[in-house]
Design an enzyme around this catalytic site. Sequence first.
Site, mmCIF file in Angstrom:
data_model
loop_
_atom_site.group_PDB
_atom_site.id
_atom_site.type_symbol
_atom_site.label_atom_id
_atom_site.label_comp_id
_atom_site.label_asym_id
_atom_site.label_seq_id
_atom_site.Cartn_x
_atom_site.Cartn_y
_atom_site.Cartn_z
ATOM 1 C CG ASP A 98 47.410 37.074 27.137
ATOM 2 O OD1 ASP A 98 45.985 37.122 27.129
ATOM 3 O OD2 ASP A 98 47.820 36.162 27.651
ATOM 4 C CG ASP A 200 43.179 37.060 30.908
ATOM 5 O OD1 ASP A 200 43.429 36.011 31.344
ATOM 6 O OD2 ASP A 200 42.811 37.702 31.902
ATOM 7 C CD GLU A 242 41.637 32.512 30.673
ATOM 8 O OE1 GLU A 242 42.216 31.814 31.657
ATOM 9 O OE2 GLU A 242 41.767 33.592 30.799
ATOM 10 C CG HIS A 316 49.816 31.285 31.694
ATOM 11 N ND1 HIS A 316 48.835 31.310 30.651
ATOM 12 C CD2 HIS A 316 49.405 32.653 32.427
ATOM 13 C CE1 HIS A 316 48.004 31.885 30.672
ATOM 14 N NE2 HIS A 316 47.968 32.758 31.962
ATOM 15 C CG ASP A 317 46.631 30.799 34.332
ATOM 16 O OD1 ASP A 317 47.283 31.499 35.253
ATOM 17 O OD2 ASP A 317 45.756 31.330 33.703
#
Length: 542
Positions: A98, A200, A242, A316-317
């Site tokens: 990440d 990210d 993302e 995960h969000d």
Amino acid sequence: MERKWWQSAVIYQIYPRSFKDSNGDGIGDLAGIISKLDYLEKLGVTALWLCPVYRSPNDDNGYDISDYRQIMAEFGTMAEMEELIKKAKQRGIKIVMDLVVNHTSDEHQWFIEAKKDPQSKYRDYYIWRDPKPDGSAPTALQSVFGGPAWEYDQASEQYYFHQFSRKQPDLNWENENVRAEVYEMMNFWVKKGIGGFRMDVIDLIGKVPEKNITSNGPKLHEYLKEMHQNVLEKGDLVTVGETWGATPALAKFYSDPKQKELSMVFQFEHVQLDQVPGKPKWFTRPLSVTKLKEVISKWQVELADGGWNSLFWNNHDLPRAVSAFGDDGLYRVQSAKMLAIVLHLLKGTPYIYQGEEIGMTNCPISDIDQANDIETKNMYQEYLAKGYSKAEILAMIARKGRDNARTPMQWDNTANAGFSSSQPWLAVNPNYQTINVLAALADKNSIFYTYQNSIAYRKSHDVIIYGDYTLIDTAPSIFAYTRSYAGQTVLVVANFSKEPQTLELPKYQVQTPFIANYEQQPRDLKCLELRPYEALAFEIKD
């Protein structure tokens, strides 16, 4: 289009804190991941995307990084990280890191120096601005986690900019030294043998705060091309950005190999379909299957040539897949299998979020003290102040809170779901007694094996990797499409509802389905009676 390994890959996302605890401190770790590599190999995945494992004070669960070249002590050591890369590789699995470079932690050495000394070269690594004449913030921009996006520093009498927590100051990408430091750090990880980066909020790095531009800034693509030149083109790396605000046209630009930017992006149009337009994510409405088909089809068609799709239901969000898109009650098993079949036979690179392959569900809380997530806790206080009742707010959190995805992985039915020998950092979902890996592996009809079979079929059939996509016109709650390539055609049919549905297929010569989520009995294949959440895939004979 030149063929790449990641086009036929299936990527499994690991939230390290919640995956497997090896040392009994209640927190998942690298050694825990290593201990489960055989399980991941059995599932058939090609790569593991790890949420951040770098050193961090953990204000935002690792997305606030204080040292990009060190491992968070709770997760283990650099030696264990190197062991994970090596042992995964032995099983044909790559590690995807990440990359969090829109911001750092306020405890990163760069920010410590920047704050301590306004004359330091590190001052310009971040975004500092003078107050307005009345002392207020430079602009009215709000942070994603609530409150202003500008934080006042008493000592220097300036504000610094942060799009997330005040402990996550944004980096100033206009500074070429910042960019050089980032590329050097990325190359450090590439040399260790990783297979790529998940980036990210990468569409925020071109921000121009004084013009209220936070995403898709004017220099964004210039920065990505420079990153490609300095890092990405040196290895056969997968990169996924993302990009919450991406349109198909923008996504195609990012992922077109000719542009030399990224392999693909995460777009979130389909996961926002349950939101009330113009309101925050907490305000929801029932999911429209018609809209879901429209959105998925739009992305499949518009990125068919020259771009590449990422495919996912959850991360995960986001809420758990079966809770958001299926039925996590009576039809949990059938609808979780249906989601696997529909997604894995589309064109693009599928992502599985840990626990999705056993049908893990959302985990409601009865009190805010049970929440861990900073966004959830901030929202609770904000909505109480707005006059919402505790019950209303907890119902919103039950649907959309980020802790839903972060409860520990359910390995077996022993204490703490076999995740840890002690109290986990976040409570385990009480349904672990029945929903767990051990039970899934023991049941030949479990959700796990539907994932395993879907992955195996995808890997061995070019029609799924490279084939054209065509949506079939059906009743609103049926999602049916074909994939066609080099004389082969596959038909996928799914009932996205609790009600039985009828689908007529007069023009297709279908035979026994190669994958299904119910036991198959002899039936009329010209006029299919679909059971609740039933999904089938057929190879069509011309």
